[in-house]
Design a protein around this motif. Structure first.
Motif, PDB file in Angstrom:
ATOM      1  N   GLU A   1      43.945  37.492  41.184  1.00 26.14           N
ATOM      2  CA  GLU A   1      43.824  38.916  41.512  1.00 26.14           C
ATOM      3  C   GLU A   1      45.088  39.692  41.163  1.00 26.14           C
ATOM      4  O   GLU A   1      45.057  40.918  41.031  1.00 26.14           O
ATOM      5  CB  GLU A   1      43.496  39.081  43.006  1.00 26.14           C
ATOM      6  CG  GLU A   1      42.143  38.522  43.414  1.00 26.14           C
ATOM      7  CD  GLU A   1      42.142  37.018  43.692  1.00 26.14           C
ATOM      8  OE1 GLU A   1      41.074  36.483  44.041  1.00 26.14           O
ATOM      9  OE2 GLU A   1      43.212  36.367  43.552  1.00 26.14           O
ATOM     10  N   GLU A   2      46.210  38.995  41.029  1.00 29.79           N
ATOM     11  CA  GLU A   2      47.473  39.652  40.699  1.00 29.79           C
ATOM     12  C   GLU A   2      47.647  39.850  39.193  1.00 29.79           C
ATOM     13  O   GLU A   2      48.538  40.583  38.764  1.00 29.79           O
ATOM     14  CB  GLU A   2      48.644  38.818  41.223  1.00 29.79           C
ATOM     15  CG  GLU A   2      48.686  38.690  42.737  1.00 29.79           C
ATOM     16  CD  GLU A   2      49.739  37.684  43.181  1.00 29.79           C
ATOM     17  OE1 GLU A   2      50.747  37.522  42.478  1.00 29.79           O
ATOM     18  OE2 GLU A   2      49.533  37.050  44.237  1.00 29.79           O
ATOM     19  N   ALA A   3      46.825  39.177  38.405  1.00 28.17           N
ATOM     20  CA  ALA A   3      46.941  39.292  36.950  1.00 28.17           C
ATOM     21  C   ALA A   3      46.244  40.554  36.471  1.00 28.17           C
ATOM     22  O   ALA A   3      45.169  40.916  36.949  1.00 28.17           O
ATOM     23  CB  ALA A   3      46.327  38.065  36.281  1.00 28.17           C
ATOM     24  N   SER A   4      46.842  41.223  35.497  1.00 33.24           N
ATOM     25  CA  SER A   4      46.232  42.441  34.966  1.00 33.24           C
ATOM     26  C   SER A   4      45.051  42.097  34.074  1.00 33.24           C
ATOM     27  O   SER A   4      44.915  40.967  33.587  1.00 33.24           O
ATOM     28  CB  SER A   4      47.264  43.225  34.149  1.00 33.24           C
ATOM     29  OG  SER A   4      47.586  42.503  32.965  1.00 33.24           O
ATOM     30  N   ARG A   5      44.204  43.083  33.847  1.00 36.16           N
ATOM     31  CA  ARG A   5      43.056  42.891  32.949  1.00 36.16           C
ATOM     32  C   ARG A   5      43.528  42.523  31.549  1.00 36.16           C
ATOM     33  O   ARG A   5      42.936  41.680  30.877  1.00 36.16           O
ATOM     34  CB  ARG A   5      42.230  44.180  32.915  1.00 36.16           C
ATOM     35  CG  ARG A   5      40.938  44.056  32.150  1.00 36.16           C
ATOM     36  CD  ARG A   5      40.103  45.329  32.249  1.00 36.16           C
ATOM     37  NE  ARG A   5      39.700  45.610  33.617  1.00 36.16           N
ATOM     38  CZ  ARG A   5      39.004  46.689  33.973  1.00 36.16           C
ATOM     39  NH1 ARG A   5      38.665  47.587  33.066  1.00 36.16           N
ATOM     40  NH2 ARG A   5      38.665  46.884  35.233  1.00 36.16           N
TER      41      ARG A   5
END
Length: 489
Positions: free
Chosen positions: A13-17
């Motif tokens: 969830e912390e990783a960007s798209r």
């Protein structure tokens, strides 16, 4: 790349798209992506979990760290199938999201109860001093597909006498009681398995340790799985810390079973024979079984091992699962055969019959990177005979029968990019008979070889060049009569 603790314990969830999109592109560009095996979309896959049949479908979860090819913060990823052949990616099944699984949703199992699939798993936590405390947790899958966690662990504490290496609950039901085995380590740093009992899957009673004739057999037993088959008791587990012994125990960690009388649940005693390895290849660990609606006992394993680097790491992903195997007992051994549904993968069939004498031969249509092939050798007096596959000018993977030693040998010395060479490049085991049958499932970067209808199995990752497609049959120092059937996949 050296991964820091912070990088390993980042949440997806912390990783960007953009980061996830870039990682997916990196993975898709990898030349070793499989065609008919379960594999992660990104990151690292390991143990199969929650293998079950529920609501008209097979469900299979696996350990998953999504952000790279390393062991980090583990999720359960969910796949499902109607036929054990074509699998649909459902998505994340269990997230590490609360104080009881803050550092990973570790391995576990599944059982249907009151129309819902109950998923029992180990929640991994670490305190500020990085000391582990495991909890045994529960999540419930509704027929709608929604999975919700139970608010509290169902087993809070590690019993006295055991360390924090306490994980991987495998649950079953017998006579209106639920039982679970859990992999454990005693305080004297030896491996074992403990037993719990429950009436409702929510409140569990510690029954004690399973009594086996292996009191000091490695330092940790992972992924236990007890079941009964053909009126015998079978305990599958993955012991860590065994010393190599001849052809046995050559991998960094092992997976195998003990077979004997059904487990006496009151005394927790298992009367059994010797420990036998489930798979003779290079890459097999943490198998899990389930019973399907037809009563078949089916096994799936992780086609990989911990603490080994793999060539696909540089493309941002690692590992896959084995094909499903039906289990039976023959001659005091567990027999593993590919489930019959896998025949659905077969496309064009090619057949050859020949006699080879001290030579190596190739045949039209016998080539490729993704196929199933059955080879039967008989009337042989050669010193050795077998098959080279995924072969090119410099590369080849070899499976052969050494008649002097009565051994099947798998050799990946020249299989392409190296993997796990510190643990050797050959695996072998004793097989006797007047006929030798090799049943191969070759995928882009793996092979599973069933010997003599599942008497032995060799599972291995291989990383050859895409142009290494040849299949060559050979006999050394004599003759062999053979026939081979090959299906493109």
């Amino acid at each position: 790349m050296v991964w820091t603790k912070e990088q390993r314990y980042r949440r997806i969830e912390e990783a960007s798209r953009e980061e996830l999109s870039k990682l997916r592109l990196e993975v898709r560009s990898c030349e070793w992506r499989q065609t008919f095996h379960i594999q992660p979309e990104t990151g690292l896959l390991n143990d199969p979990n929650g293998f079950s049949y529920f609501n008209g479908e097979y469900h299979l979860f696996y350990q998953w760290f999504p952000l790279g090819p390393v062991h980090g913060l583990k999720y359960w990823y969910h796949t499902k199938s109607k036929d054990l052949v074509h699998w649909e990616n459902v998505g994340i099944g269990i997230k590490p999201s609360n104080q009881y699984d803050s550092h990973g949703a570790y391995s576990g199992s599944a059982i249907e109860h009151k129309g819902k699939l109950h998923l029992l798993y180990t929640g991994n936590t670490r305190d500020e001093n990085w000391i582990r405390h495991p909890y045994q947790c529960l999540a419930i899958l509704e027929k709608t597909g929604v999975i919700e966690k139970w608010g509290q662990p169902v087993i809070h504490d590690v019993p006295k006498g055991y360390t924090d290496h306490f994980r991987d609950p495998k649950v079953w039901k017998k006579d209106n009681h639920f039982y679970a085995v859990i992999g454990a380590q005693r305080e004297n740093n030896t491996g074992c398995i403990v037993l719990y009992r429950s009436e409702d899957l929510l409140s569990w009673n510690f029954e004690g340790e399973l009594q086996t004739s292996l009191p000091s057999f490695g330092y940790m037993w992972e992924c236990p799985d007890y079941f009964e088959l053909q009126e015998q008791g079978v305990l599958v587990f993955s012991p860590q810390g065994l010393t190599p012994n001849g052809d046995e125990f050559q991998n960094i960690y092992q997976s195998g079973y003990i077979l004997g009388e059904p487990l006496d649940l009151k005394s927790r005693t298992l009367t059994h024979g010797s420990f036998q390895e489930l798979d003779r290849g290079f890459d097999f660990y943490a198998p899990q079984t389930m019973t399907d609606p037809d009563g078949r006992r089916i096994l799936v394993g992780w086609m990989g091992l911990p603490e080994i680097d793999y060539p696909s790491d540089k493309n941002g992903w690692a590992h896959c699962l084995t094909l499903p195997r039906e289990l039976s007992i023959r001659g005091g051994k567990l027999i593993q055969q590919p489930v019959k549904e896998l025949k659905e993968l077969r496309k064009q069939l090619y057949v050859i019959r020949d006699v080879i004498f001290d030579e190596k031969k190739s045949y039209e249509h016998f080539n490729g990177t993704s196929y199933e092939m059955v080879c039967e050798f008989e009337n042989f007096d050669a010193d050795a005979f077998g098959v080279e596959f995924r072969a090119g000018e410099q590369e080849k993977t070899v499976v052969k029968y050494d008649t002097a030693q009565n051994k099947v040998v798998l050799d990946r010395t020249n299989s392409g990019e190296a993997v796990g060479e510190a643990y050797g490049t050959e695996r072998k085991c004793l097989v006797e008979g007047s006929k030798i049958k090799f049943h191969l499932f070759v995928d882009i970067s793996s092979v599973e070889i069933f010997i003599n209808d599942g008497e032995e199995v060799f599972t291995s990752r291989i990383f050859p060049d895409a142009e290494s497609k040849e299949i060559r049959f050979f006999a050394e120092g004599g003759r062999a009569v053979f026939q081979a059937s090959k299906w493109d996949i």
